[in-house]
Design an enzyme around this catalytic site. Structure first.
Site, PDB file in Angstrom:
ATOM      1  N   ASN A   1      31.596  18.788  65.420  1.00 47.38           N
ATOM      2  CA  ASN A   1      32.212  17.743  65.768  1.00 47.38           C
ATOM      3  C   ASN A   1      30.293  16.807  66.150  1.00 47.38           C
ATOM      4  OD1 ASN A   1      32.941  17.509  69.405  1.00 47.38           O
ATOM      5  ND2 ASN A   1      33.451  15.896  67.740  1.00 47.38           N
ATOM      6  N   GLY A   2      30.676  15.384  65.978  1.00 49.82           N
ATOM      7  CA  GLY A   2      29.415  15.150  66.349  1.00 49.82           C
ATOM      8  C   GLY A   2      28.554  14.143  65.314  1.00 49.82           C
TER       9      GLY A   2
ATOM     10  N   CYS B   1      36.344  14.307  66.980  1.00 45.19           N
ATOM     11  CA  CYS B   1      36.557  15.812  65.748  1.00 45.19           C
ATOM     12  C   CYS B   1      37.007  16.610  67.201  1.00 45.19           C
ATOM     13  CB  CYS B   1      35.750  15.776  65.282  1.00 45.19           C
ATOM     14  SG  CYS B   1      35.506  14.663  63.691  1.00 45.19           S
TER      15      CYS B   1
ATOM     16  N   TYR C   1      36.722   8.901  79.131  1.00 48.63           N
ATOM     17  CA  TYR C   1      37.785   8.934  78.172  1.00 48.63           C
ATOM     18  C   TYR C   1      38.675   9.999  77.313  1.00 48.63           C
ATOM     19  CZ  TYR C   1      40.491   6.473  74.158  1.00 48.63           C
ATOM     20  OH  TYR C   1      41.592   6.828  73.518  1.00 48.63           O
TER      21      TYR C   1
ATOM     22  N   GLY D   1      41.420  13.544  66.736  1.00 51.93           N
ATOM     23  CA  GLY D   1      41.282  13.486  65.675  1.00 51.93           C
ATOM     24  C   GLY D   1      43.443  13.588  65.394  1.00 51.93           C
TER      25      GLY D   1
END
Ligand code: SF4
Length: 486
Positions: A124-125, A24, A269, A50
């Protein structure tokens, strides 16, 4: 005997690129008359993190306005939609979630009214004890709208006996385990926080306006700052909470940083190469991964070819270290959506062909070094190796710019189960045969550490080592938390 059969049949591998998925992106801005428009641009730059839903919540100092929908940022936020998001404060979110969990109820920001006012949150996480907390809250009568782990934070804030919002947030954050970079919006303030291990990034910046005033901005990656002309100031630190309100900006450690575990996969990545993540250029890390890969796994060949896009920087590094020419011999179609109409007559490896096409004139008769950033199940790598060979390559040597992925991630990256990860079940020689490469080489973990300049052990490598930096709870809890993380 090890099992050399395909760990997952090609048809079962539904994602046409078989990557570990994006997670995210979050964004926040305080003190700008065009807060929602800038949040939109910030999210546009974070779209790669996302693509399933996005949302913005803004505040005009009296009320919070919120729009969240399924789909891409540019499709959701038309000028009419942005006009309905007034005020100088805004937070935004772009989400990837696992299959079956893509409901609008889980799209963020989540916005609620509670006893101390209105609040919106984006995350986010992955909160690894979310299942446990949720079960306790439900036993006490709390009612949840969706299945996202983020919702538990709102319930903990609402339940807190602390009288101020920062106090209630501090109270809530101290009960969470796992990975979280969070942005909160109240009627007249923005509060952002990072977990004490620092798993996910959260950068801080400032936009200067023509009248001399400035606005504070926060984002998962600095590429969001570049688009809106903001300068990068630094990172929100692990265990830190930053509050921006009418009295200015204050920073405090709500808990000490501990056992640092910045996600190395952000550099391998996820993140864009034009971003600074954890204060370091992603492009530089990836080129270094490629350079070290060339030293570790040299091979006599004619061309170095990246699997686009994320293999490009590592291939540049490999080519410059080895002196073998770099050639962009696989062309990626950037406009492929997640759904497509497959012709009724079966075409072999259709999905990968839709996304990548070889440049035959660059490959014919050549010994090729193919550089990619990861092998997940192995099925996609095999299709790409075949594609390069079918385009006339004499030899195909596969080089991977990270170590073998052997363990799932519980901190916000959507990884297949260990059963599906080819490197968890097969040796490198077996994988080499499975993907039909003439040779296969991975970057060793110590060289990955060197590539991200991890001299003082600040990074997490758990998906390569199986050694997790936090205690993990029962498997059922994890399964739930992993499904609902972000
Ligand atoms: S397990 Fe892997 S993907 Fe997950 S946080 Fe650690 S390094 Fe990142």
């Amino acid at each position: 005997m090890p099992n050399l059969t395909d760990p997952l049949s090609e048809d079962e591998s539904t994602d046409i690129f078989d990557k570990l998925h994006e997670e995210c992106g979050v964004f926040a801005i305080y003190g700008h008359p065009e807060a929602a428009n800038l949040a939109y641009l910030g999210l546009y730059a974070l779209q790669h993190r996302g693509q399933e839903s996005a949302g913005i919540a803004s505040s005009d100092g009296r009320k919070i306005y919120c729009t969240r929908k399924m789909g891409h940022v540019a499709d959701i936020f038309t000028p009419d939609v942005l006009n309905q998001l007034p005020g100088d404060l805004a937070i935004g979110h772009t989400r990837y979630s696992t299959t079956g969990d893509t409901v609008l109820l889980n799209a963020q920001p989540l916005s609620v009214a509670y006893s101390k006012g209105q609040i919106a949150i984006a995350h986010n996480g992955n909160i690894t004890n979310a299942g446990e907390i949720r079960r306790d809250l439900e036993a006490e009568g709390s009612i949840f709208q969706g299945t996202s782990d983020t919702e538990v934070v709102l319930h903990l804030v609402a339940k807190s006996r602390e009288r101020t919002l920062p106090g209630a947030l501090r109270d809530a954050l101290l009960q969470l385990e796992g990975a979280f970079s969070l942005v909160f919006l109240a009627e007249n303030s923005i509060i952002v926080a990072r977990d004490p291990h620092g798993f996910r990034p959260l950068a801080m910046g400032r936009v200067e306006m023509s009248d001399g005033r400035g606005a504070y901005v926060f984002a998962s990656e600095t590429c969001a700052f570049d688009l809106i002309g903001a300068a990068y100031i630094g990172d929100v630190e692990p265990g830190e909470m930053v509050i921006v309100g009418p009295k200015g900006l204050t920073r405090e450690h709500y808990t000490p940083a501990q056992n640092l575990a910045q996600c190395v996969f952000e550099h391998v990545y996820f993140s864009r190469p034009d971003s600074l993540v954890f204060g370091r250029s992603v492009q530089i890390s990836r080129e270094e991964m490629g350079r070290l890969l060339a030293l570790e796994h040299p091979v006599d060949a004619d061309v170095v070819v990246p699997v686009p896009d994320s293999g490009v920087a590592a291939a540049i590094g490999y080519a410059s270290e080895s002196g073998i020419p770099f050639r962009q011999a696989l062309i990626r179609n950037h406009y492929v959506g997640r759904t497509f109409i497959e012709p009724s007559q079966a075409i072999r490896d259709f999905g990968v062909k839709l996304k990548l096409n070889p440049v035959r004139s660059l490959l014919e008769g050549k010994r090729v070094i193919l550089v990619d950033d990861s092998i997940v199940r192995g099925t996609t790598s095999r299709k790409i190796v075949r594609m390069v060979r079918n385009a006339g390559a004499k030899e195909v040597h596969l080089r991977i710019s990270c170590p073998p992925t052997i363990s799932p991630c519980y901190y916000g990256v959507d990884t297949p189960s260990q059963r599906e990860l080819i490197a968890a079940n097969q040796s490198i020689k077996e994988i080499e045969r499975f993907v039909e490469a003439d040779s296969l080489g991975y970057l060793p973990i110590e060289r990955l550490r060197d590539a991200v300049a991890d001299t003082d052990k600040r990074f997490c490598y758990a998906c390569y080592t199986g050694k997790y930096p936090t205690p993990l709870i029962q498997i059922e809890e994890l399964a739930m938390a992993t499904k609902t993380g972000c």
